[in-house]
Design a protein around this motif. Structure first.
Motif, PDB file in Angstrom:
ATOM      1  N   ALA A 176       6.911  -1.414  -7.286  1.00 11.49           N
ATOM      2  CA  ALA A 176       7.448   0.009  -7.430  1.00 11.49           C
ATOM      3  C   ALA A 176       6.505   0.858  -7.859  1.00 11.49           C
ATOM      4  O   ALA A 176       6.074   2.092  -7.742  1.00 11.49           O
ATOM      5  CB  ALA A 176       8.771   0.071  -8.205  1.00 11.49           C
ATOM      6  N   ARG A 177       5.600   0.401  -8.979  1.00 13.36           N
ATOM      7  CA  ARG A 177       4.716   0.907  -9.503  1.00 13.36           C
ATOM      8  C   ARG A 177       3.620   1.234  -8.566  1.00 13.36           C
ATOM      9  O   ARG A 177       2.746   2.300  -8.708  1.00 13.36           O
ATOM     10  CB  ARG A 177       4.108   0.228 -10.780  1.00 13.36           C
ATOM     11  CG  ARG A 177       4.679   0.488 -11.920  1.00 13.36           C
ATOM     12  CD  ARG A 177       3.989  -0.226 -13.199  1.00 13.36           C
ATOM     13  NE  ARG A 177       5.091  -0.706 -13.991  1.00 13.36           N
ATOM     14  CZ  ARG A 177       5.407  -2.120 -14.259  1.00 13.36           C
ATOM     15  NH1 ARG A 177       4.605  -2.755 -13.592  1.00 13.36           N
ATOM     16  NH2 ARG A 177       6.432  -2.244 -14.988  1.00 13.36           N
ATOM     17  N   LYS A 178       3.093   0.359  -7.947  1.00 11.95           N
ATOM     18  CA  LYS A 178       2.144   0.299  -6.747  1.00 11.95           C
ATOM     19  C   LYS A 178       2.398   1.260  -5.738  1.00 11.95           C
ATOM     20  O   LYS A 178       1.575   2.145  -5.454  1.00 11.95           O
ATOM     21  CB  LYS A 178       1.712  -0.922  -6.268  1.00 11.95           C
ATOM     22  CG  LYS A 178       0.616  -0.794  -5.397  1.00 11.95           C
ATOM     23  CD  LYS A 178      -0.150  -2.200  -5.126  1.00 11.95           C
ATOM     24  CE  LYS A 178      -1.293  -2.014  -4.133  1.00 11.95           C
ATOM     25  NZ  LYS A 178      -2.287  -2.473  -4.640  1.00 11.95           N
ATOM     26  N   LEU A 179       3.684   1.324  -5.125  1.00 12.07           N
ATOM     27  CA  LEU A 179       4.018   2.331  -4.117  1.00 12.07           C
ATOM     28  C   LEU A 179       4.357   3.618  -4.357  1.00 12.07           C
ATOM     29  O   LEU A 179       4.186   4.554  -3.434  1.00 12.07           O
ATOM     30  CB  LEU A 179       5.229   1.698  -3.591  1.00 12.07           C
ATOM     31  CG  LEU A 179       5.155   0.355  -2.744  1.00 12.07           C
ATOM     32  CD1 LEU A 179       6.570  -0.245  -2.216  1.00 12.07           C
ATOM     33  CD2 LEU A 179       4.014   0.515  -1.516  1.00 12.07           C
ATOM     34  N   LYS A 180       4.749   4.002  -5.730  1.00 20.61           N
ATOM     35  CA  LYS A 180       4.930   5.122  -6.223  1.00 20.61           C
ATOM     36  C   LYS A 180       5.992   5.951  -5.421  1.00 20.61           C
ATOM     37  O   LYS A 180       6.668   5.420  -4.338  1.00 20.61           O
ATOM     38  CB  LYS A 180       3.697   6.043  -6.123  1.00 20.61           C
ATOM     39  CG  LYS A 180       2.620   5.705  -6.830  1.00 20.61           C
ATOM     40  CD  LYS A 180       2.639   5.833  -8.254  1.00 20.61           C
ATOM     41  CE  LYS A 180       1.267   5.719  -8.958  1.00 20.61           C
ATOM     42  NZ  LYS A 180       1.571   4.946 -10.135  1.00 20.61           N
ATOM     43  N   ARG A 181       6.669   7.122  -5.769  1.00 21.00           N
ATOM     44  CA  ARG A 181       7.790   7.701  -5.148  1.00 21.00           C
ATOM     45  C   ARG A 181       6.996   8.276  -4.106  1.00 21.00           C
ATOM     46  O   ARG A 181       6.043   8.976  -4.045  1.00 21.00           O
ATOM     47  CB  ARG A 181       8.051   8.803  -6.342  1.00 21.00           C
ATOM     48  CG  ARG A 181       9.482   9.471  -5.747  1.00 21.00           C
ATOM     49  CD  ARG A 181      10.051  10.483  -6.881  1.00 21.00           C
ATOM     50  NE  ARG A 181      10.558   9.412  -8.182  1.00 21.00           N
ATOM     51  CZ  ARG A 181      10.531   9.842  -9.324  1.00 21.00           C
ATOM     52  NH1 ARG A 181      10.256  10.924  -9.474  1.00 21.00           N
ATOM     53  NH2 ARG A 181      10.860   9.108 -10.212  1.00 21.00           N
ATOM     54  N   ASN A 182       7.995   8.366  -3.033  1.00 20.75           N
ATOM     55  CA  ASN A 182       7.776   9.138  -1.875  1.00 20.75           C
ATOM     56  C   ASN A 182       8.819   9.506  -0.941  1.00 20.75           C
ATOM     57  O   ASN A 182       9.286   8.852  -0.258  1.00 20.75           O
ATOM     58  CB  ASN A 182       6.442   8.551  -0.934  1.00 20.75           C
ATOM     59  CG  ASN A 182       6.105   9.127   0.201  1.00 20.75           C
ATOM     60  OD1 ASN A 182       6.622  10.284   0.659  1.00 20.75           O
ATOM     61  ND2 ASN A 182       5.123   8.528   0.951  1.00 20.75           N
ATOM     62  N   HIS A 183       9.315  10.890  -1.220  1.00 21.50           N
ATOM     63  CA  HIS A 183      10.625  10.947  -0.743  1.00 21.50           C
ATOM     64  C   HIS A 183      10.500  11.577   0.718  1.00 21.50           C
ATOM     65  O   HIS A 183      11.218  11.429   1.537  1.00 21.50           O
ATOM     66  CB  HIS A 183      11.036  12.336  -1.148  1.00 21.50           C
ATOM     67  CG  HIS A 183      11.300  12.427  -2.701  1.00 21.50           C
ATOM     68  ND1 HIS A 183      12.654  11.692  -3.144  1.00 21.50           N
ATOM     69  CD2 HIS A 183      10.820  12.733  -3.735  1.00 21.50           C
ATOM     70  CE1 HIS A 183      12.578  11.518  -4.329  1.00 21.50           C
ATOM     71  NE2 HIS A 183      11.535  12.369  -4.845  1.00 21.50           N
ATOM     72  N   ARG A 222       8.884   9.337   2.878  1.00 20.82           N
ATOM     73  CA  ARG A 222       8.624   8.151   3.383  1.00 20.82           C
ATOM     74  C   ARG A 222       9.702   7.647   4.450  1.00 20.82           C
ATOM     75  O   ARG A 222      11.057   7.982   4.035  1.00 20.82           O
ATOM     76  CB  ARG A 222       8.661   6.977   2.240  1.00 20.82           C
ATOM     77  CG  ARG A 222       8.212   5.531   2.840  1.00 20.82           C
ATOM     78  CD  ARG A 222       8.138   4.428   1.663  1.00 20.82           C
ATOM     79  NE  ARG A 222       6.666   4.915   1.090  1.00 20.82           N
ATOM     80  CZ  ARG A 222       6.569   4.809  -0.238  1.00 20.82           C
ATOM     81  NH1 ARG A 222       7.457   4.374  -0.858  1.00 20.82           N
ATOM     82  NH2 ARG A 222       5.455   5.194  -0.520  1.00 20.82           N
ATOM     83  N   ASP A 231       1.140  -1.308   0.034  1.00 20.95           N
ATOM     84  CA  ASP A 231       0.019   0.025   0.030  1.00 20.95           C
ATOM     85  C   ASP A 231       1.057   1.306   0.174  1.00 20.95           C
ATOM     86  O   ASP A 231       1.885   1.405   0.791  1.00 20.95           O
ATOM     87  CB  ASP A 231      -0.838   0.120   1.376  1.00 20.95           C
ATOM     88  CG  ASP A 231      -1.896   1.206   1.168  1.00 20.95           C
ATOM     89  OD1 ASP A 231      -1.755   2.018   1.952  1.00 20.95           O
ATOM     90  OD2 ASP A 231      -3.022   0.986   0.581  1.00 20.95           O
ATOM     91  N   PRO A 232       0.565   2.173  -0.557  1.00 15.70           N
ATOM     92  CA  PRO A 232       1.466   3.436  -0.708  1.00 15.70           C
ATOM     93  C   PRO A 232       1.637   4.219   0.590  1.00 15.70           C
ATOM     94  O   PRO A 232       2.600   4.840   0.657  1.00 15.70           O
ATOM     95  CB  PRO A 232       0.554   4.543  -1.655  1.00 15.70           C
ATOM     96  CG  PRO A 232      -0.093   3.482  -2.607  1.00 15.70           C
ATOM     97  CD  PRO A 232      -0.480   2.511  -1.703  1.00 15.70           C
ATOM     98  N   ARG A 282       9.199  -4.494  -9.813  1.00 15.17           N
ATOM     99  CA  ARG A 282       8.770  -3.401 -10.868  1.00 15.17           C
ATOM    100  C   ARG A 282       7.290  -3.207 -10.593  1.00 15.17           C
ATOM    101  O   ARG A 282       6.836  -2.007 -10.339  1.00 15.17           O
ATOM    102  CB  ARG A 282       8.909  -3.707 -12.403  1.00 15.17           C
ATOM    103  CG  ARG A 282      10.467  -3.560 -12.834  1.00 15.17           C
ATOM    104  CD  ARG A 282      10.540  -3.627 -14.217  1.00 15.17           C
ATOM    105  NE  ARG A 282      11.801  -3.677 -14.641  1.00 15.17           N
ATOM    106  CZ  ARG A 282      12.410  -2.496 -14.925  1.00 15.17           C
ATOM    107  NH1 ARG A 282      11.953  -1.320 -15.051  1.00 15.17           N
ATOM    108  NH2 ARG A 282      13.885  -2.333 -15.325  1.00 15.17           N
TER     109      ARG A 282
END
Length: 61
Positions: free
Chosen positions: A51-58, A60, A5-6, A48
């Motif tokens: 990573a697509r599901k979690l997305k970028r989150n600086h 975190r 989950d993100p 991969r």
């Protein structure tokens, strides 16, 4: 473990990666000279989509 989950923290993500890693993947990494002492043993085919599901989150942690 639940599906990714993100909102997961970095520790949750690493714990999930450790749970899906395999000894077979680590052996394959070793054949290419990768130091497997700390490798998680997760292949790109698993990494991969995660990573697509979690997305970028600086932010975190």
């Amino acid at each position: 473990m639940a599906l990714p989950d993100p909102s997961w923290s970095a520790d949750d993500i690493v714990a999930h990666l450790r749970s899906i890693g395999t000894e077979e993947n680590r052996a394959g990494m070793a054949r290419f000279g990768i130091n497997t002492r700390t490798a998680l043993g997760v292949g790109n085919s698993d990494l991969r989509p995660l990573a697509r599901k979690l997305k970028r989150n600086h932010e975190r942690s």
